[in-house]
Design a protein around this motif. Structure first.
Motif, PDB file in Angstrom:
ATOM      1  N   SER A  79       3.790  12.457  -0.318  1.00 26.39           N
ATOM      2  CA  SER A  79       2.537  11.850  -0.750  1.00 26.39           C
ATOM      3  C   SER A  79       1.374  12.786  -0.464  1.00 26.39           C
ATOM      4  O   SER A  79       0.420  12.862  -1.240  1.00 26.39           O
ATOM      5  N   GLU A  84       4.131   2.107  -2.975  1.00 28.91           N
ATOM      6  CA  GLU A  84       4.517   2.055  -1.566  1.00 28.91           C
ATOM      7  C   GLU A  84       3.373   1.738  -0.642  1.00 28.91           C
ATOM      8  O   GLU A  84       3.559   1.141   0.404  1.00 28.91           O
ATOM      9  N   GLU A  85       2.194   2.211  -1.001  1.00 29.60           N
ATOM     10  CA  GLU A  85       1.081   2.079  -0.069  1.00 29.60           C
ATOM     11  C   GLU A  85      -0.072   1.347  -0.733  1.00 29.60           C
ATOM     12  O   GLU A  85      -0.219   1.359  -1.952  1.00 29.60           O
ATOM     13  N   ARG A 128      -5.432   8.749   3.900  1.00 31.75           N
ATOM     14  CA  ARG A 128      -4.847  10.080   3.762  1.00 31.75           C
ATOM     15  C   ARG A 128      -5.807  11.005   3.025  1.00 31.75           C
ATOM     16  O   ARG A 128      -6.030  12.145   3.422  1.00 31.75           O
ATOM     17  N   ASP A 164       4.432   7.411  -7.186  1.00 33.21           N
ATOM     18  CA  ASP A 164       4.914   7.486  -5.797  1.00 33.21           C
ATOM     19  C   ASP A 164       5.412   6.102  -5.383  1.00 33.21           C
ATOM     20  O   ASP A 164       4.636   5.249  -5.031  1.00 33.21           O
TER      21      ASP A 164
HETATM   22 MG   LIG Z   1       4.845   8.767   0.647  1.00 31.83          MG
END
Ligand SMILES: [Mg+2]
Ligand SMILES: Nc1ncnc2c1ncn2[C@@H]1O[C@H](COP(=O)(O)OP(=O)(O)OP(=O)(O)O)[C@@H](O)[C@H]1O
Length: 466
Positions: A111, A134-135, A143, A184
């Motif tokens: 990522s 995923e996030e 991030r 992702d």
């Molecule tokens: Mg990741």
């Protein structure tokens, strides 16, 4: 406008081992009797007008083959991500309309790398889209904040979509028409009309096919992130490797700072290149002087030898370490990291048979420092010398050598040393970093001779037998 709604198709269940298609799910494949291999897939839609004609009669209108000379090939410029190592691996940048699969184990930095690439592209005036299944957007923002101040200014300007529904994602790509899009990960998206959970073979194939379709139509370059299984293959979707244009593998150990990125497949460039990165607070930083780092960190203790390896077209100096220690176990342990286990078995056998260095029933550990993997026969000699040094407790090149010994070469079964490709470039790289003591098939014809050269005749392991 792209239509994303279709009549609900019927599903089939396909065995991931033998390809048998069944109308309903079975725990055991009726054809090959493998267990738990059936995964749901969309049934192929019958072609209009196909009408069951399986005989000699043509089922539809014939295509029109065209000489390649007449094919128009718009050479769309590559989209350089600004991450030098990544661009080099891709063969100059992302190709519009292409699909790149980026695989790697959990937490390796997939990522981070993809967010950096999008941030830099966005900063360079390209339109991007980051789809995360995923996030949450908040996590992605955290991030991006780290990266914005460091390796990828522009990371906070990247549009994100936190979504797991494939239809929504495809519709969004169709509407936004980004230059570059990151998914992702491919395992977290799912088509709602397939009953299998996201991440199953059927779902992953469906996701990749639909994304590829929209990418080709829009000219969007897509980076698909994929997880890697414990066995090391891209989870589930081996099928994906055939589908996509390029497969990149992100390797290294999470706890170590160095990570390597290599191309396993590339339709638009070479596959024998590797990029080295270091994970820092501010993101992934390219390590351009990897050789210098590894040489400076080499321990120069018994069991340490520098290997002049080739990573694709680039020479790389890495330290190989070995430890030989008495063992109670039968058979003793042979533990490797960064090289092939079978290769170590061969090296140990030749050392004992032809060079008089026997490790007997001792445990042998061999490690390539920094989490680097070397998959080439040229590593044999460095491994052999590291083991010989460890077994004898002597430093290669002598106790007061000021620089480590460097080596490369393949070991033959009869104890001879065989030349490997790029002799000049390897030697040159070693000389560049001041490694003047170089043991190669050119300086020593046999392994016995190489051992004598590296450890001096006075304490040559070859005399051990006396
Ligand atoms: Mg990741
Ligand atoms: N503040 C920080 N400073 C330095 N390194 C960090 C920091 N935060 C995270 N990392 C590094 O980033 C790695 C996680 O990166 P990233 O989320 O990109 O990995 P990933 O491959 O996408 O993982 P996943 O499989 O969970 O999606 C961590 O393993 C850690 O090494």
């Amino acid at each position: 406008m792209v239509s994303v709604s279709m009549a609900r198709p019927t599903s089939i269940f396909v065995c991931s081992d033998c390809g048998h298609a069944a109308a309903k799910w079975h725990g055991q494949c009726p054809a090959c009797e493998a267990w738990n291999t059936l995964a749901e897939e969309r049934a192929p839609t019958p072609r209009a007008g196909g009408g069951g004609g399986r005989g000699l009669r043509a089922a539809g209108p014939a295509g029109r083959p065209m000489p390649l000379r007449e094919v128009s090939a718009d050479r769309a410029p590559r989209l350089a991500t600004g991450i030098g190592e990544l661009d080099r691996l891709l063969g100059g940048g992302l190709v519009p309309g292409s699909l790149v699969l980026l695989g790697g184990s959990p937490g390796i930095g997939k990522s981070t790398l993809t967010t950096m690439a999008l941030g830099l592209l966005q900063g360079a005036g390209r339109s991007t889209l980051y789809v995360s299944g995923e996030e949450s957007p908040a996590q992605i923002r955290l991030r991006a904040e780290r990266l914005e101040g460091g390796a990828a200014p522009g990371a906070l300007d990247v549009p994100v979509l936190a979504e797991t529904d494939l239809d929504t994602v495809v519709a969004t790509i169709a509407a936004e028409r980004p230059d570059v899009c990151v998914i992702d990960s491919v395992q977290t998206l799912g088509a709602s009309d397939l009953t299998g959970a996201a991440g199953t073979v059927g779902q992953v194939r469906e996701v990749a096919t639909r994304i590829m379709d929209i990418a080709k139509r829009n000219g969007t370059a897509v980076l698909l992130v994929g997880h890697v299984t414990k066995e090391g293959s891209l989870a589930g979707p081996r099928v994906l490797e055939h589908l996509v244009d390029c497969v990149l593998q992100f390797e290294g150990e999470k706890e170590r700072t160095y990570r390597t990125l290599r191309a396993l497949k590339n339709r638009f460039g070479s596959t024998n290149d590797v990029g080295v990165f270091e994970m820092r607070d501010s993101g992934l930083v390219e390590v351009l002087d990897a050789s210098a780092r590894f040489v400076a960190e080499a321990t120069r203790a018994p069991g340490s030898v520098v290997l002049a390896a080739m990573e694709g077209s680039r020479p790389l100096l890495v330290e190989v370490q070995a430890l030989v220690s008495p063992s109670e176990l039968v058979p003793p342990r042979r533990v490797v990291s960064g090289i092939d286990r079978n290769r170590l078995a061969l090296v140990l056998a030749v050392l004992s048979r032809h060079a008089g260095v026997s490790v007997g029933s001792a445990d042998v550990f061999v490690n390539v420092v920094g989490g680097v993997r070397v998959d080439e026969p040229g590593a044999d000699l460095a491994v052999a010398l590291a083991v010989a040094g460890a077994a004898r407790g002597v430093v290669a090149g002598g106790e007061d050598a000021r620089v480590p010994v460097a080596a490369f070469g393949e070991i033959g079964l009869t104890g001879e040393l065989r030349s490997v490709a790029h002799h000049d470039r390897r030697s040159e790289e070693a000389r560049k970093f001041g490694l003047t003591q170089l043991v190669t098939p050119e300086t020593a014809p046999t392994l016995r001779e190489a051992v004598r050269l590296a450890f001096g005749s006075a304490r040559s392991p070859a005399r051990r037998a006396a």
